[in-house]
Enzyme design. Structure first.
Site, mmCIF file in Angstrom:
data_model
loop_
_atom_site.group_PDB
_atom_site.id
_atom_site.type_symbol
_atom_site.label_atom_id
_atom_site.label_comp_id
_atom_site.label_asym_id
_atom_site.label_seq_id
_atom_site.Cartn_x
_atom_site.Cartn_y
_atom_site.Cartn_z
ATOM 1 C CG HIS A 120 72.691 54.018 71.923
ATOM 2 N ND1 HIS A 120 72.249 52.737 71.516
ATOM 3 C CD2 HIS A 120 73.490 54.314 73.581
ATOM 4 C CE1 HIS A 120 72.539 51.656 72.901
ATOM 5 N NE2 HIS A 120 72.918 52.841 74.254
ATOM 6 C CB THR A 189 67.110 44.976 72.701
ATOM 7 O OG1 THR A 189 68.357 45.423 73.368
ATOM 8 C CG2 THR A 189 66.176 45.143 73.869
#
Ligand code: BV8
Ligand code: ZN
Length: 245
Positions: A120, A189
């Protein structure tokens, strides 16, 4: 229970040459980086759609830069924790180790991870909207609105926003590693964001032993071979200890 599962996971790693680790905001939580969706969530005061999107930036670049400037200021003094360091140690014990992170805080690099795939992007790089040049930038505070030193164009954070596609080459590299992985660790996550959220099942389908390490259960926990509850900063050093030399 956690120790038995950690021991089992260590056995899997000891007999493997290809390990992939996917990390999310949970691995940086013990360094003081707020997670996205937890009670200390970064998004709490804002909705992701308001800020981490191209439309938000086009609509109000000052507001979006103020948010990133705040995050950069918050994260700059923070240090990697024992979870980041444990993954650096694990990398030394596995023949082919691939680290994929959704995090943009740069803490894996700071801990010494050789080549983390920052899928990201990173808070510490900016990109020019005009000439597309990418620059390292650690200014805190950053002058708002920051301009490109090469062409004077407007700079944006070099991160992947919601609604933006990931770099094709990076995605291809990740899927190649997922197909070959014998063991996959999914650390910290919530599995809320695509395409990262599907990496675990891709590896599982390709035959990997998949273990989730998270403070709490996630909707994906039942999909994996192991779901170990605990803090990454505690579980990962235990894992490395059991993997041994
Ligand atoms: C894409 C960079 C193709 C920016 C981030 C509708 C419209 C548009 C798009 C979509 C849509 N519906 C779905 C989509 C796709 C969208 C998506 O998935 N949306 C979700 C929210 C529904 N995805 C995308 O847009 C992606 N691009 O798909 O391209 C496309 C193109 C157009 C349209 C459709 C598809 C791009 C996504 C990238 C977004 N950018 N970050 C920035 O950071 O500023 S995502 C952001 O969330 C961070 O990278 C973060 O890492 C990531 C995921 O969050 P987590 O890391 O999991 O963090 P979270 O807080 O959620 O969870 C923390 C976990 O840790 C918890 O489970 C907790 O229990 C645990 N934990 C806490 N402490 C500890 C711990 N565990 C262990 N130890 C601890 N101590
Ligand atoms: Zn430029």
């Amino acid at each position: 229970m956690e120790n038995e599962a950690i021991r089992q996971l260590a056995e899997q790693i000891k007999t493997s040459s290809r390990v992939v680790a996917l990390t999310g905001a949970g691995i940086s939580q013990e360094s003081g980086v707020p997670t996205f969706r937890g009670k200390d969530g970064l998004w709490q005061n804002f909705r992701a759609e308001e800020l981490a999107t191209p439309d938000a930036f086009n609509r109000d670049p000052v507001l979006v830069w103020q948010w990133y400037d705040w995050r950069r200021g918050l994260i700059k003094p923070l240090k990697p924790n024992s979870g980041h360091h444990a993954l650096v140690n694990l990398e030394k014990r596995v023949q082919y180790f691939t680290l994929v992170t959704q995090n943009v805080d740069g803490l894996h690099r700071a801990a010494g991870s050789e080549n983390p795939i920052e899928m990201h992007g990173t808070l510490w790089r900016v990109r020019c909207l005009e000439c597309k040049k990418i620059f390292e930038n650690r200014d805190v505070p950053i002058k708002i609105l920051p301009k490109c030193e090469a062409c004077g164009g407007l700079l944006r954070p070099h991160v992947v926003w919601f609604g933006e596609s990931l770099d094709e080459k990076i995605l291809h590299t990740i899927y190649t590693h997922l197909q070959r992985a014998q063991v996959m660790l999914i650390v910290g996550t919530s599995g809320a964001v695509q395409p990262a959220a599907s990496f675990g099942i891709v590896a599982k389908r390709a035959g990997a032993f998949v273990a989730e390490l998270n403070r709490s259960n996630t909707p994906q926990s039942p999909l994996f071979d192991l779901s170990i509850q605990g803090k990454a900063g505690e579980l990962l050093p235990q894992l490395v200890e059991h993997v041994g030399r």
